[in-house]
Design an enzyme around this catalytic site. Structure first.
Site, PDB file in Angstrom:
ATOM      1  N   GLU A   1     -47.067  27.491  -8.867  1.00 15.33           N
ATOM      2  CA  GLU A   1     -48.297  26.997  -8.239  1.00 15.33           C
ATOM      3  C   GLU A   1     -48.037  26.603  -6.785  1.00 15.33           C
ATOM      4  OE1 GLU A   1     -49.130  24.103 -11.267  1.00 15.33           O
ATOM      5  OE2 GLU A   1     -49.577  25.749 -12.660  1.00 15.33           O
TER       6      GLU A   1
ATOM      7  N   GLU B   1     -40.327  31.098 -15.584  1.00  9.57           N
ATOM      8  CA  GLU B   1     -41.710  30.927 -16.011  1.00  9.57           C
ATOM      9  C   GLU B   1     -42.514  32.171 -15.645  1.00  9.57           C
ATOM     10  OE1 GLU B   1     -42.757  26.500 -16.259  1.00  9.57           O
ATOM     11  OE2 GLU B   1     -42.955  27.076 -14.172  1.00  9.57           O
TER      12      GLU B   1
ATOM     13  N   SER C   1     -46.884  28.138 -21.529  1.00 12.40           N
ATOM     14  CA  SER C   1     -47.590  27.952 -22.809  1.00 12.40           C
ATOM     15  C   SER C   1     -46.640  27.710 -23.984  1.00 12.40           C
ATOM     16  CB  SER C   1     -48.512  29.139 -23.104  1.00 12.40           C
ATOM     17  OG  SER C   1     -49.486  29.232 -22.103  1.00 12.40           O
TER      18      SER C   1
ATOM     19  N   ASN D   1     -43.817  18.711 -17.133  1.00 13.82           N
ATOM     20  CA  ASN D   1     -44.373  18.771 -15.779  1.00 13.82           C
ATOM     21  C   ASN D   1     -45.827  18.314 -15.879  1.00 13.82           C
ATOM     22  OD1 ASN D   1     -45.329  19.441 -13.271  1.00 13.82           O
ATOM     23  ND2 ASN D   1     -45.125  21.670 -13.534  1.00 13.82           N
ATOM     24  N   TRP D   2     -46.062  17.082 -15.416  1.00 10.07           N
ATOM     25  CA  TRP D   2     -47.408  16.523 -15.590  1.00 10.07           C
ATOM     26  C   TRP D   2     -48.413  17.152 -14.627  1.00 10.07           C
ATOM     27  CZ3 TRP D   2     -46.808  10.447 -16.288  1.00 10.07           C
ATOM     28  CH2 TRP D   2     -46.077  10.200 -17.452  1.00 10.07           C
ATOM     29  N   LYS D   3     -47.941  17.785 -13.594  1.00 13.30           N
ATOM     30  CA  LYS D   3     -48.784  18.374 -12.537  1.00 13.30           C
ATOM     31  C   LYS D   3     -49.694  17.286 -11.947  1.00 13.30           C
ATOM     32  CE  LYS D   3     -48.458  22.813 -14.757  1.00 13.30           C
ATOM     33  NZ  LYS D   3     -49.008  24.112 -14.991  1.00 13.30           N
TER      34      LYS D   3
ATOM     35  N   GLY E   1     -45.811  22.335 -19.438  1.00 16.45           N
ATOM     36  CA  GLY E   1     -46.940  21.839 -18.655  1.00 16.45           C
ATOM     37  C   GLY E   1     -47.916  21.093 -19.545  1.00 16.45           C
ATOM     38  N   GLY E   2     -48.963  21.803 -19.970  1.00 13.30           N
ATOM     39  CA  GLY E   2     -50.049  21.190 -20.752  1.00 13.30           C
ATOM     40  C   GLY E   2     -49.558  20.358 -21.927  1.00 13.30           C
TER      41      GLY E   2
ATOM     42  N   GLY F   1     -50.146  28.039 -18.519  1.00 15.72           N
ATOM     43  CA  GLY F   1     -51.470  27.452 -18.746  1.00 15.72           C
ATOM     44  C   GLY F   1     -52.486  28.427 -19.311  1.00 15.72           C
TER      45      GLY F   1
ATOM     46  N   HIS G   1     -42.017  25.843  -8.122  1.00 11.76           N
ATOM     47  CA  HIS G   1     -43.003  26.125  -9.166  1.00 11.76           C
ATOM     48  C   HIS G   1     -43.985  27.175  -8.650  1.00 11.76           C
ATOM     49  CE1 HIS G   1     -46.206  25.677 -12.084  1.00 11.76           C
ATOM     50  NE2 HIS G   1     -45.298  25.117 -12.878  1.00 11.76           N
TER      51      HIS G   1
HETATM   52  C1  PEP Z   1     -45.715  24.894 -16.084  1.00  9.97           C
HETATM   53  O1  PEP Z   1     -46.638  24.764 -15.326  1.00  9.97           O
HETATM   54  O2  PEP Z   1     -44.557  24.720 -15.726  1.00  9.97           O
HETATM   55  C2  PEP Z   1     -46.007  25.288 -17.461  1.00  9.97           C
HETATM   56  C3  PEP Z   1     -45.071  25.811 -18.178  1.00  9.97           C
HETATM   57  O3  PEP Z   1     -47.279  25.087 -17.912  1.00  9.97           O
HETATM   58  P1  PEP Z   1     -47.850  25.344 -19.400  1.00  9.97           P
HETATM   59  O4  PEP Z   1     -46.811  24.842 -20.359  1.00  9.97           O
HETATM   60  O5  PEP Z   1     -49.126  24.583 -19.459  1.00  9.97           O
HETATM   61  O6  PEP Z   1     -48.066  26.813 -19.513  1.00  9.97           O
END
Ligand code: PEP
Length: 690
Positions: free
Chosen positions: A537, A606, A652, A448-450, A673-674, A612, A535
């Protein structure tokens, strides 16, 4: 198919190792608690062997003995019931990492003849102990690495009750055996033992043969000599060693000899052959002996005089200590000198008392239990305390088990009633043996590039990933979810057989005057196949509700997009232990779908506090909630649909923790994500499936 077999094998292996460790720890903790004084003596031997006696007091050693019994018992029960898995498996590894090299040293150098791990119940040689520890170390490491696969037999809500009861049980049992002698007496002087029979050599048996070696030194040169070639006075003695030349039979009792301290007469035979009764007061060290019950001792002595029974006191202390003891307690009995280790073996209490008849141990008492004048009311032939009453080992085991199992079963029953009454969550019981990944369920790693990467950067990233995966084919489905404006450029760039492309959102409307929105149909028109919906966010910053998401999911499916539907609780909800309720409520957006449509979606769990933040749910936490989510799907759509639903973990996730997370039977990959923004990291996570 291969994955599912591997999973089943690993789960069985983890649970076999866990049971092995659990049984060994419960047994070894229990036998130590059965005889804390015996283990205290053993720790004293260790302290002597390592020159630590100046640093440790007797009470510290006793506390350490009870502490070790409680620790082993607790670890065993945790592993047996499958809770506190991280602590129990981690502590087991640490314990075995300490014990294994220690026992290797014991095996090589022999400073202590038996490690004492199973008390007197099972005596192993030092090499047997070492190899046993190697096996346990391997089992402990395996359990630690595969702890997510351990079957749990108790729900979270009842863990504390079991922990408290288990610790109470083992501490009370230790206290009881300390005060009243071990419940199970594995020593050669147990009630019913015939001391003379214990001293006999079987016909034809040879005694062990020892040789003394003298290490001598002359002019800086050291040499070993035997007794036959002992050198002249020009050599000085450095060390004397006794080595076993030939193993032989050593009778269980080999040092029971009673020497009168009054005139040096050997009274052993007189006592053992006495057809009447003999009371023996046993105090290996009179300076350390508890003189709080000496009135009882004197009452027994007076009783013996009145009934013409022998009464002797046995000690390893010197004459001065004997005199002080008699002055202090008003005792008038005769003392015999006996080897200290023998006396410590005869009875654990200091002092303790034995009743013998014709060399057979008829009864045995700890200090506080010595019979008083109200019990000694007739001649011994008429008293039950002078009849050998050997309770069978089986009945003692049964009693101990009953004291443990009955209250524990009550706790577990209450726990089950509590949980199944609907007030708590019945899905707290996790049995990974039942949770096999089925062939059709896909393992997926989705990025997920966001709101990251310009169009040019995004194209470069997609190309780099495409090349990396072309060179090294992944073992799972790979998806990248990009901002809307990247979709049309990225989709034709990647090999669609290897990488799927998706959007991060879509509108809840079909089309029309919704300025700034992008519909599911538009997403699909770029060639994208997936869309992330729900998601955290978007739920948090754009107010996406269960109803809005329900619309979005339906529109995505109508346009042949595969929704990756996210659910998860925030920190406060988790701290209030509401995560199960929260995910159940969030699933309402997709639970209105037909079974066929539901079969097309991917779920992503999640925990919002982990997104994050660098904090990750532990593999056990992830497994537990994933299994719970799957059980909800099974309740709604049946087991087959549940077995075929991929449930990804997000929060994470990194190359360093992906393998451990994905190893869980209900974790079918990750939403990243990251770590999806760098090919090396993303590929590292994808490779967790290799
Ligand atoms: C996400 O936003 O879906 C996610 C899992 O982010 P991260 O891996 O950065 O925690």
């Amino acid at each position: 198919m291969e994955n599912s077999i591997r999973n089943t094998v690993l789960t069985w292996y983890a649970n076999i190792c866990r049971l092995l460790l659990a049984v060994v720890f419960v047994f070894s903790g229990f036998v130590k608690a059965n005889d804390p004084t015996g283990f205290q003596y053993k720790l004293h031997d260790y302290a002597t062997a390592f020159g630590l006696t100046a640093w440790v007091s007797e009470s510290l050693l006793l506390a350490a003995a009870i502490g070790m019994a409680a620790l082993e018992f607790a670890l065993g029960i945790y592993l047996l019931l499958g809770f506190n898995r991280r602590f129990a498996s981690g502590m087991s590894v640490l314990l075995m990492l300490f014990m294994t090299p220690l026992t290797l040293y014991l095996a090589l150098e022999n400073p202590v003849s038996d490690c004492g791990c199973f008390g007197d119940a099972v005596v192993l040689t030092n090499w047997q102990t070492f190899w046993k520890n190697v096996v346990l170390l391997l089992a402990a490491i395996s359990v630690f690495c595969l702890r997510g696969r351990i079957v749990r037999w108790i729900s979270r809500h009842s863990e504390w009750m079991v922990s408290v009861y288990m610790l109470l049980y083992i501490c009370i049992f230790s206290y009881y055996t300390l005060k009243h002698l071990p419940v199970f007496d594995f020593r050669p002087y147990h009630i019913g033992a015939d001391i003379r029979a214990g001293m006999e050599m079987p016909e034809g048996a040879l005694p062990p043969l020892y040789e003394t070696i003298f290490v001598m030194e002359r002019d800086g040169e050291q040499k070993e000599f035997g007794i036959e070639d002992y050198p002249d006075e020009s050599w000085t003695l450095v060390e004397r060693k006794t080595i076993l030349k030939r193993a032989g039979y050593e009778p269980p009792i080999h040092d029971f000899s009673l020497m009168s301290m009054q005139d040096g007469e050997d009274l052993t035979e007189r006592v053992l052959a006495d057809s009447s009764y003999t009371f023996l007061l046993v105090a290996y060290d009179l300076n350390k002996a508890d003189d709080g019950y000496t009135d009882l001792v004197n009452e027994v002595y007076d009783y013996c005089r009145a009934h013409q029974y022998q009464f002797l006191a046995l000690t390893a202390s010197g004459e001065d200590e004997v005199e002080q003891w008699l002055d202090r307690t008003g005792g008038e009995y005769l003392f015999c000198g006996v080897d200290e280790t023998t006396l410590k073996t005869v009875v654990r209490s200091n002092p303790g008392m034995l009743l013998l008849k014709e060399g057979v141990v008829v009864n045995k008492w700890a200090n506080a239990d010595i019979p008083d004048e109200y019990q000694l009311v007739a001649s011994l032939d008429e008293l039950p305390l002078a009849k050998v009453q050997v309770h069978s080992v089986m009945s003692k085991i049964f009693t101990c088990l009953l004291w443990f199992l009955v209250p524990l079963s009550l706790i577990l029953m209450l726990d089950r009633i509590w949980n199944f009454s609907g007030r708590k969550n019945k899905h707290d019981y996790i049995n990974p043996l039942k949770n096999k990944k089925v062939e059709m369920r896909k393992n997926i790693v989705a990025g997920n590039w966001k709101m990251n990467k310009t169009l040019q950067e995004g194209i470069a990233l997609a190309k780099e990933l495409n090349e990396a995966l072309a060179a090294d084919k992944p073992n799972c489905d790979v998806v990248i979810c990009t901002p809307f404006i990247h979709l049309a450029s990225v989709t034709p760039l990647v090999d669609s057989a290897v990488i799927g492309v998706g959007a991060e959102n879509c509108a809840d409307k079909v089309s029309g005057a919704y300025t700034g929105e992008v519909s599911a149909e538009m997403v699909a028109s770029t060639g994208a196949q997936y869309v992330i919906l729900g998601h955290s966010e978007r739920r948090a910053y754009y107010g996406e509700t269960v109803e809005i998401l329900e619309e979005k999911v339906k529109l995505a499916l109508a346009n042949n997009l595969k929704p990756i539907f996210c659910i998860g609780a925030v920190l406060e909800e988790r701290e209030a232990n509401k995560q199960n309720e929260v995910v159940a409520a969030q699933l309402a957006s997709v639970f209105s779908l037909s079974a066929e449509d539901f079969g097309k979606i991917v779920l992503a769990y999640e925990p919002v506090w982990a997104i994050g933040t660098g904090k990750t749910a532990t593999p056990e936490q992830a497994q537990e909630i994933h299994a719970y989510i799957r059980s909800l799907v099974a309740e709604k759509y049946g087991q087959e649909v549940a077995d075929n639903t991929s449930i990804l973990y997000g929060g994470s996730c990194k190359p360093s923790n992906a393998k451990e997370l994905f190893a869980n039977p209900d974790v079918d990959g990750g939403l990243i994500g990251g770590a999806a923004l760098k090919v090396a990291d993303f590929k590292g996570i994808i490779d967790a499936f290799k």
